[in-house]
Write a protein that holds these residues in place. Sequence first.
Motif, short mmCIF file in Angstrom:
data_model
loop_
_atom_site.label_atom_id
_atom_site.label_comp_id
_atom_site.label_asym_id
_atom_site.label_seq_id
_atom_site.Cartn_x
_atom_site.Cartn_y
_atom_site.Cartn_z
N ILE A 50 18.31 50.60 19.34
CA ILE A 50 17.48 51.80 19.21
C ILE A 50 16.11 51.55 19.85
O ILE A 50 15.58 52.40 20.59
N ASP A 51 15.54 50.38 19.57
CA ASP A 51 14.23 50.05 20.15
C ASP A 51 14.29 50.04 21.67
O ASP A 51 13.40 50.57 22.35
N ASP A 52 15.34 49.41 22.21
CA ASP A 52 15.47 49.34 23.67
C ASP A 52 15.62 50.73 24.28
O ASP A 52 15.05 51.04 25.34
N TRP A 53 16.40 51.57 23.61
CA TRP A 53 16.60 52.94 24.10
C TRP A 53 15.29 53.71 24.10
O TRP A 53 14.95 54.39 25.08
N THR B 25 11.17 56.72 26.24
CA THR B 25 9.94 57.35 25.76
C THR B 25 8.70 56.49 26.00
O THR B 25 7.58 56.98 25.84
N GLY B 26 8.91 55.22 26.34
CA GLY B 26 7.78 54.31 26.50
C GLY B 26 7.29 53.72 25.20
O GLY B 26 6.40 52.86 25.20
N CYS B 27 7.86 54.14 24.08
CA CYS B 27 7.50 53.60 22.77
C CYS B 27 8.57 52.59 22.35
O CYS B 27 9.77 52.87 22.50
N PRO B 28 8.18 51.42 21.83
CA PRO B 28 9.17 50.37 21.54
C PRO B 28 9.96 50.57 20.25
O PRO B 28 10.68 49.66 19.84
N LEU B 29 9.85 51.72 19.62
CA LEU B 29 10.64 52.00 18.42
C LEU B 29 10.68 53.50 18.18
O LEU B 29 9.88 54.25 18.75
N ASP B 30 11.60 53.92 17.32
CA ASP B 30 11.71 55.32 16.94
C ASP B 30 10.95 55.49 15.62
O ASP B 30 11.52 55.34 14.54
N THR B 31 9.68 55.82 15.72
CA THR B 31 8.83 55.90 14.54
C THR B 31 9.36 56.93 13.55
O THR B 31 9.57 58.10 13.89
#
Length: 267
Positions: free
Chosen positions: A196-199, A204-210
């Motif tokens: 998920i983090d890699d995706w 999105t340029g964000c390293p996680l799905d907050t």
Amino acid sequence: MDTHEPVLALGLMSGTSLDGIDAALLWTDGAGIAEPRGSLSIPYDDKLHAGLRAAVARAEFLPGVDALERAMTLAHATVVGALLRQEDLLPESVRVIGFHGQTLLHRPDAGVTWQIGDGALLAVASEIDVVSDFRAADIDAGGEGAPLAPVFHAVLAGELAKPVAVLNIGGVANVSWIGAQGRLLAFDTGPGNAMIDDWCLAHTGCPLDTDGALAAAGKVDDTALAALLDNPYFARKSPKSLDRNAFDAGFVAGLSPRDGAATLTAF
């Protein structure tokens, strides 16, 4: 297990989520926790985070990582110093540091696990004795090298009614089953946050799905999910463990950022 007078130990962990360094102090006699003392989590800086991500992606082909290993080790030394200052302690108050290092590659079927981290350098920088190379030692002894957290989970569950299970979700997920009379079964269950983090970083340029917001806005693709779940790993009996990049994210490659996040979260 032989027990001794409790000593103050400091544990360091940087998992396959690659988000930073966790540090914890506790009093222990080697068999149980006498008293927690303090903890601290500090994210990797952007340069080190990017370097580690690149190293994990190319681990099988890397010629050497001396500079990266040194930077990562000194980052851990900085966290040690920060935790000691937070708890108003001197280095001589701590008997030992447990230093996991950063996993770049884990191939237990080939007898290979690779964690970077210079224990000798950390010992000099922190002025505290260091124990390291846990995973390699476990593989050399005939184990999987992972997961290691179940030993800690068993201590935490000491007074709970048995059986009890603990699910740990990092870059890779693992479960610890703790039964009566100290019975312990543990293995990696599948992907955790890493895919998920890699995706999210790629789309999105964000390293996680907050807060899971991206996945919550999407729809699970049942075909892609079925393909992801059709992996022989899930049918294998334990003991078993996984590399961070063990699963193929190509099955979600054609999905929108939202639907890809939703599908990987369902996986």
